[in-house]
Design a protein around this motif. Structure first.
Motif, PDB file in Angstrom:
ATOM      1  N   ALA A   1      37.681  39.494  26.171  1.00 36.39           N
ATOM      2  CA  ALA A   1      38.725  38.565  26.594  1.00 36.39           C
ATOM      3  C   ALA A   1      39.803  38.378  25.537  1.00 36.39           C
ATOM      4  CB  ALA A   1      38.107  37.213  26.943  1.00 36.39           C
ATOM      5  N   LEU A   2      39.517  38.745  24.300  1.00 44.46           N
ATOM      6  CA  LEU A   2      40.534  38.675  23.255  1.00 44.46           C
ATOM      7  C   LEU A   2      41.484  39.875  23.307  1.00 44.46           C
ATOM      8  CD1 LEU A   2      38.379  37.537  20.189  1.00 44.46           C
ATOM      9  CD2 LEU A   2      39.970  36.150  21.523  1.00 44.46           C
ATOM     10  N   ILE A   3      41.110  40.897  24.061  1.00 43.61           N
ATOM     11  CA  ILE A   3      41.841  42.169  24.025  1.00 43.61           C
ATOM     12  C   ILE A   3      42.449  42.535  25.364  1.00 43.61           C
ATOM     13  CG2 ILE A   3      41.628  44.651  23.552  1.00 43.61           C
ATOM     14  CD1 ILE A   3      39.146  43.945  21.821  1.00 43.61           C
TER      15      ILE A   3
ATOM     16  N   ILE B   1      35.730  31.460  38.498  1.00 47.63           N
ATOM     17  CA  ILE B   1      37.105  31.526  39.010  1.00 47.63           C
ATOM     18  C   ILE B   1      37.967  32.425  38.136  1.00 47.63           C
ATOM     19  CG2 ILE B   1      39.211  30.168  39.355  1.00 47.63           C
ATOM     20  CD1 ILE B   1      37.407  27.826  40.209  1.00 47.63           C
ATOM     21  N   LEU B   2      37.915  32.219  36.821  1.00 49.41           N
ATOM     22  CA  LEU B   2      38.728  33.030  35.920  1.00 49.41           C
ATOM     23  C   LEU B   2      38.351  34.507  36.007  1.00 49.41           C
ATOM     24  CD1 LEU B   2      38.881  30.799  32.696  1.00 49.41           C
ATOM     25  CD2 LEU B   2      40.716  31.233  34.337  1.00 49.41           C
ATOM     26  N   GLN B   3      37.063  34.785  36.105  1.00 45.59           N
ATOM     27  CA  GLN B   3      36.631  36.175  36.150  1.00 45.59           C
ATOM     28  C   GLN B   3      37.034  36.862  37.452  1.00 45.59           C
ATOM     29  OE1 GLN B   3      32.822  37.460  34.539  1.00 45.59           O
ATOM     30  NE2 GLN B   3      32.443  35.347  33.889  1.00 45.59           N
ATOM     31  N   THR B   4      37.015  36.132  38.565  1.00 47.07           N
ATOM     32  CA  THR B   4      37.414  36.752  39.824  1.00 47.07           C
ATOM     33  C   THR B   4      38.890  37.108  39.799  1.00 47.07           C
ATOM     34  OG1 THR B   4      35.700  35.469  40.971  1.00 47.07           O
ATOM     35  CG2 THR B   4      37.379  36.523  42.327  1.00 47.07           C
TER      36      THR B   4
ATOM     37  N   GLY C   1      37.743  33.807  24.870  1.00 50.43           N
ATOM     38  CA  GLY C   1      37.997  34.157  23.475  1.00 50.43           C
ATOM     39  C   GLY C   1      37.490  33.119  22.513  1.00 50.43           C
ATOM     40  N   PHE C   2      37.624  31.832  22.888  1.00 54.10           N
ATOM     41  CA  PHE C   2      37.102  30.776  22.020  1.00 54.10           C
ATOM     42  C   PHE C   2      35.610  30.947  21.787  1.00 54.10           C
ATOM     43  CE2 PHE C   2      34.557  26.910  22.057  1.00 54.10           C
ATOM     44  CZ  PHE C   2      34.893  26.383  20.815  1.00 54.10           C
ATOM     45  N   PHE C   3      34.883  31.240  22.856  1.00 48.26           N
ATOM     46  CA  PHE C   3      33.432  31.345  22.715  1.00 48.26           C
ATOM     47  C   PHE C   3      33.037  32.537  21.849  1.00 48.26           C
ATOM     48  CE2 PHE C   3      33.474  28.816  26.735  1.00 48.26           C
ATOM     49  CZ  PHE C   3      32.826  27.710  26.222  1.00 48.26           C
ATOM     50  N   PHE C   4      33.823  33.611  21.889  1.00 40.74           N
ATOM     51  CA  PHE C   4      33.490  34.731  21.015  1.00 40.74           C
ATOM     52  C   PHE C   4      33.754  34.376  19.557  1.00 40.74           C
ATOM     53  CE2 PHE C   4      34.691  38.486  18.560  1.00 40.74           C
ATOM     54  CZ  PHE C   4      33.503  39.194  18.649  1.00 40.74           C
ATOM     55  N   VAL C   5      34.879  33.728  19.286  1.00 40.48           N
ATOM     56  CA  VAL C   5      35.180  33.327  17.905  1.00 40.48           C
ATOM     57  C   VAL C   5      34.099  32.390  17.387  1.00 40.48           C
ATOM     58  CG1 VAL C   5      36.821  32.083  16.437  1.00 40.48           C
ATOM     59  CG2 VAL C   5      37.663  33.676  18.177  1.00 40.48           C
ATOM     60  N   ASN C   6      33.652  31.469  18.259  1.00 40.59           N
ATOM     61  CA  ASN C   6      32.568  30.567  17.862  1.00 40.59           C
ATOM     62  C   ASN C   6      31.283  31.337  17.593  1.00 40.59           C
ATOM     63  OD1 ASN C   6      31.165  27.728  17.913  1.00 40.59           O
ATOM     64  ND2 ASN C   6      29.984  29.025  19.301  1.00 40.59           N
TER      65      ASN C   6
ATOM     66  N   VAL D   1      46.095  34.753  30.487  1.00 38.70           N
ATOM     67  CA  VAL D   1      46.109  34.054  29.198  1.00 38.70           C
ATOM     68  C   VAL D   1      44.988  33.021  29.140  1.00 38.70           C
ATOM     69  CG1 VAL D   1      47.445  32.494  27.710  1.00 38.70           C
ATOM     70  CG2 VAL D   1      48.566  34.450  28.786  1.00 38.70           C
ATOM     71  N   LEU D   2      44.715  32.355  30.264  1.00 38.18           N
ATOM     72  CA  LEU D   2      43.610  31.394  30.299  1.00 38.18           C
ATOM     73  C   LEU D   2      42.274  32.092  30.075  1.00 38.18           C
ATOM     74  CD1 LEU D   2      44.655  29.077  33.281  1.00 38.18           C
ATOM     75  CD2 LEU D   2      44.752  28.569  30.836  1.00 38.18           C
ATOM     76  N   ASN D   3      42.111  33.305  30.598  1.00 41.94           N
ATOM     77  CA  ASN D   3      40.912  34.083  30.302  1.00 41.94           C
ATOM     78  C   ASN D   3      40.786  34.312  28.799  1.00 41.94           C
ATOM     79  OD1 ASN D   3      39.188  35.606  32.617  1.00 41.94           O
ATOM     80  ND2 ASN D   3      41.215  35.058  33.390  1.00 41.94           N
ATOM     81  N   PHE D   4      41.894  34.672  28.187  1.00 39.08           N
ATOM     82  CA  PHE D   4      41.911  34.895  26.735  1.00 39.08           C
ATOM     83  C   PHE D   4      41.481  33.636  25.989  1.00 39.08           C
ATOM     84  CE2 PHE D   4      44.603  33.982  23.006  1.00 39.08           C
ATOM     85  CZ  PHE D   4      44.082  34.903  22.106  1.00 39.08           C
TER      86      PHE D   4
END
Length: 500
Positions: free
Chosen positions: A446-448, A87-90, A482-487, A475-478
């Motif tokens: 997604a962070l950028i 959903i977020l990606q679409t 983004g959380f998963f990339f930081v992890n 922002v929800l995409n971020f």
């Protein structure tokens, strides 16, 4: 081209790039060459970029990461990640495409309008795309499928023949693009065939093999929020989220096909022709439309076509593309009493089907697996070349002079160089390891890029600007990806942020 309205010739958007020429939006009927755009014409002419994205989408996540996660941990606690990600990606895809349709500029060129300017954002964006996808896990996994198809057995761990098949498939991508008149159209037609075959084939196998209880368990897992299952890592979940649907924060690398399809101002900007096609002008800078009632009404028509293409084809296809392989994998695990590993997940289902039902379903599953992974290979490999070509052509007057304004003179030599580099890399690691790396690198985007999109889309003509809640979703995409990339980074250098 229609004359500009009196007194309006250019519109500056952002910094460091030339102003956008202002002219009228074309009518969809003009672009697609039809008298009336009905349902038949819609699917014959207007649907297309979503199929290229879907061909990539039904690939590494759907055939490798999703089935591996479900095969090891079940649906509950995993399925909802798939749904939220899709959903977020679409929504994100729609926002990326909004900019393309309103300006005729592909995203990698548009990023150059965001402070501090193109000297920073364009090269770093090309680097991120290449760095994320050059590992070639999608190619290596497709090679495993071809090996099994040729020899009738899964490849032994020490064999390098699957990697050579992967190289051969890269060469096939080059031949497909080289034989095209318009590259985007060739990709659309290839994906019409492959995606239709994949979804129909998987549906028939699932109806034959998978009991109703397994279907229900999968659907329930998609819509039931639950804690991740014990034993799974946040890095695995991040890879699944990153490659469900497409490539999370890096989806923009495919949305440039709306320009080549002729959507909106893309019709004025040109496209990259194939070697068999006539040379076509590709504008180095974009165009946009004036703020009047006529163009506002035309914008609404183009935007509706975008929503049909994205939600009706891409989202629906992506969810089916994740559901059908994962329930088949879950049933294969139940039938075999064992779980897939990183080494055998590309051919695991086919091996189980042969043991249970004989060689026919074994070969059918292998063919579908090869098509799934090759459609991904086709889209990703071509997109890396396309993004680099668009970036170089738009930002370097010296290059445009060197290639005499014909982007094909850069596109095809660069494709050959990239083919050689990827061919070397895929001999270095297991396919799933390479895909997990690419998927988590996709989450970096997604962070950028959601914030770059907010900057650009808020400066479009008023009719094309997003509503306030579109910014919330960006922002929800971020936050989500983004959380998963930081992890992923935390896990790479030390300990993950979360363990389950």
């Amino acid at each position: 081209m229609t004359e500009n309205p009196p007194g309006v010739t250019e519109r500056q958007l952002g910094v460091s790039r030339p102003a956008l020429v202002v002219t009228h939006l074309p009518e969809p009927e003009e672009v697609f060459g039809v008298g009336r755009l009905g349902a038949k014409e819609l699917f014959k002419f207007a649907v297309g970029p979503s199929l290229i994205a879907l061909g990539i989408s039904i690939g590494s996540g759907e055939w490798l990461l999703g089935p591996q996660a479900v095969g090891q941990y079940g649906f509950v606690g995993v399925g909802w990640v798939i749904l939220v990600s899709a959903i977020l990606q679409t929504f994100y895809n729609v926002e990326c495409s909004r900019y393309v349709i309103a300006t005729g500029e592909v995203p990698v060129v548009g990023w150059g309008r965001v402070p501090p300017g193109y000297l920073f954002w364009v090269p770093i964006s090309v680097f991120i795309i290449i760095f994320a996808f050059i590992a070639g896990g999608w190619a290596s996994a497709a090679g495993q499928g071809v090996y099994a198809l040729v020899h009738g057995v899964v490849p032994p761990a020490e064999s390098t023949e699957p990697e050579w098949w992967a190289v051969a498939l890269l060469v096939l991508v080059f031949l497909i693009t080289a034989s095209a008149r318009r590259i985007s159209r060739a990709l659309e037609l290839a994906n019409w065939v492959m995606v239709s075959t994949i979804l129909l084939g998987l549906l028939l196998i699932d109806l034959f093999v998978v009991p109703f209880s397994q279907w229900w368990e999968a659907i329930r897992g998609f819509v039931t929020p639950a804690a991740p299952p014990a034993g799974i890592t946040a890095t695995q979940i991040g890879a699944l989220a990153g490659f469900t649907a497409l490539a999370s924060g890096l989806n923009w690398y495919v949305m440039g096909h709306y320009r080549d399809k002729g959507y909106g101002m893309g019709h004025r900007a040109g496209f990259i022709a194939g070697l068999r096609g006539e040379r076509r002008e590709l504008l180095a800078s974009g165009v946009t439309f004036p703020e009047d009632e006529r163009n506002a009404a035309l914008w609404k028509r183009w935007y509706r076509l975008l929503l049909i293409d994205m939600w009706g084809v891409f989202f629906a296809g992506a969810m089916l593309g994740m559901l059908l392989p994962t329930i088949l994998m879950a049933q294969a695990v139940e039938m075999s009493g064992r779980r897939p590993t990183q080494a055998d997940v590309p051919t695991f289902v086919a091996g189980v089907l042969r043991a249970e039902y004989g060689p026919f379903l074994f070969y059918v599953a292998l063919v579908l697996g090869v098509l799934i992974l090759f459609s991904t290979q086709l889209g990703i490999f071509e997109a890396m070349v396309r993004v680099t070509t668009d970036a170089a052509h738009a930002t370097s007057p010296r290059l445009r002079a060197l290639i005499e304004g014909d982007p094909r003179r850069f596109y095809y030599p660069f494709m050959i160089v990239l083919l050689v580099i990827i061919s070397i890399i895929i001999f270095q690691a297991l396919p799933v390891s390479l895909v997990q790396w690419s998927a988590n690198m996709s989450n970096l985007g997604a962070l950028i890029y959601p914030f770059l999109l907010m900057y650009l889309n808020s400066r479009l003509p008023r009719a094309a600007r997003p509503r306030w809640w579109h910014y919330v979703i960006l922002v929800l995409n971020f936050l989500f990806f983004g959380f998963f990339f930081v992890n992923f980074i935390a896990d790479f250098v030390g300990d993950p942020l979360l363990t389950f």
